[in-house]
Design a protein around this motif. Sequence first.
Motif, PDB file in Angstrom:
ATOM      1  N   THR A 163       0.842  -1.195   0.000  1.00 38.41           N
ATOM      2  CA  THR A 163       0.000   0.000   0.000  1.00 38.41           C
ATOM      3  C   THR A 163       0.875   1.242   0.000  1.00 38.41           C
ATOM      4  O   THR A 163       2.023   1.216   0.470  1.00 38.41           O
ATOM      5  CB  THR A 163      -0.942   0.053   1.219  1.00 38.41           C
ATOM      6  OG1 THR A 163      -0.163   0.272   2.413  1.00 38.41           O
ATOM      7  CG2 THR A 163      -1.745  -1.236   1.352  1.00 38.41           C
ATOM      8  N   SER A 200      -5.803   4.097  -8.603  1.00 36.18           N
ATOM      9  CA  SER A 200      -5.998   3.268  -7.416  1.00 36.18           C
ATOM     10  C   SER A 200      -7.197   3.732  -6.592  1.00 36.18           C
ATOM     11  O   SER A 200      -7.671   3.005  -5.707  1.00 36.18           O
ATOM     12  CB  SER A 200      -4.729   3.245  -6.546  1.00 36.18           C
ATOM     13  OG  SER A 200      -4.574   4.430  -5.803  1.00 36.18           O
ATOM     14  N   SER A 287      -1.050   0.550  -4.052  1.00 39.42           N
ATOM     15  CA  SER A 287      -2.340   1.225  -4.104  1.00 39.42           C
ATOM     16  C   SER A 287      -2.477   2.258  -2.987  1.00 39.42           C
ATOM     17  O   SER A 287      -2.143   1.994  -1.834  1.00 39.42           O
ATOM     18  CB  SER A 287      -3.465   0.195  -3.995  1.00 39.42           C
ATOM     19  OG  SER A 287      -4.719   0.838  -3.914  1.00 39.42           O
ATOM     20  N   ALA A 293      -3.327   0.038  -8.839  1.00 39.52           N
ATOM     21  CA  ALA A 293      -2.676   1.231  -9.394  1.00 39.52           C
ATOM     22  C   ALA A 293      -2.265   0.910 -10.823  1.00 39.52           C
ATOM     23  O   ALA A 293      -1.364   0.098 -11.051  1.00 39.52           O
ATOM     24  CB  ALA A 293      -1.462   1.612  -8.550  1.00 39.52           C
TER      25      ALA A 293
END
Length: 412
Positions: A163, A200, A287, A293
């Motif tokens: 992330t 994203s 993301s 993404a």
Amino acid sequence: MKVTSRKLFASAALFTASAIALSGCAPSASTPAESEASGEPITVWVDIERQPALEAVAASFTDETGIPVDLVTRDFATVDQDFISQVPTGEGPDVIVSPHDKLGAYVAAGVVAPVELGDVADQFADTAIQAMTYDGATYGVPYSIENVALVRNTALVPDAQTTFDAAIAAGRAAGTQYPFLVGLSPEQGDPYHLYPLQTSFGSEVFAQNADGSYDPSQLVLGDENGVRFADALKTWGAEGILNPNIDSDKAKEFFLAGQSPYYLTGPWNVPDIKAAGIDYAIDPIPSAGGEAARPFVGVNGFFLSSKSTNALAATNFIVNYLSTEDAQMSLYEAGGRPPALLSAYDKAAAEDPDIAAFGQIGQDGVPMPAIPEMGSVWADWGNAELALIRGEGDPAQVWTTAASNITAKIAG
């Protein structure tokens, strides 16, 4: 590099069909072989980086057909406009090397002709063929695919993160001056580099049709997902994650100096990273908004002029000679971008893990829209991003106003 007589024979119908499309009338009595036997040169506009890579394939074509290939280097900062202005006068080339996002403008200006790839199309990545396709017709032979990824200094952050928040936390824990770097223009932002973060959040520019083409009548930039991304931009600017004063040159300089563990960039900067002796990895872009993404994918290819006086030979050259593994590998070695031809990509990826990494990430990307309407998008889009990163205005208002301005521009 040799093209067999069987392949040439099998392509005769392809060339004849192309001739009908180009001339708008019945084909002449001459066959492709007779047309090529005239020896009229093919002129190819190419950038200085790729010109040496085309010399061998051009020589092979000339040896086998008797037709010279004139490789003319041009300034690619202005070559698209030169092509559009010169083709109608008969002064343009037979073939141009160009990024695919110019295709919409070329079609609108009537300066490119469709080409029939036949079975050759199956030898290329789907994304590459999709990028060469406009309104259901294929206009070029692709040779490279490029996209951005996240380059990580493994000495500063040993492990990849899934992330964006985790990546930023790891970047801060590394203790460097910058937790994350991406080059932004102080005048117009950089929607291209920031697009994977935007996607994203589920935010796109234009809606896509079932076949992956873009619908210029459906600008979706200003939807609620776009507003969520706008909120994030303002937060990232306030927290120093995005810095509008760090342009592309400074971002690279700071990363090479070890001042950040992360650098959002493309394969064009990897040679300098290698030369600096940095231990690095190429990661998918994590993301930020919970969805994948997806970076923009740029495809470079060869396009046939609609006013070519030697269209059959030019089609033979780009379809049968520039689609070979040898030709695509030569272009890869010159430019360092993953090849569009699947066999060439596999070979390059086996030799270079960086190519494998960028190529794998690109498989989740989306072709940059080639529709002419994109010309009305970039300025307002980038200005909105820049204002939010600088902390200016309410995100929802800034973002939706930009979308409204773009819609008005497209409407004329």
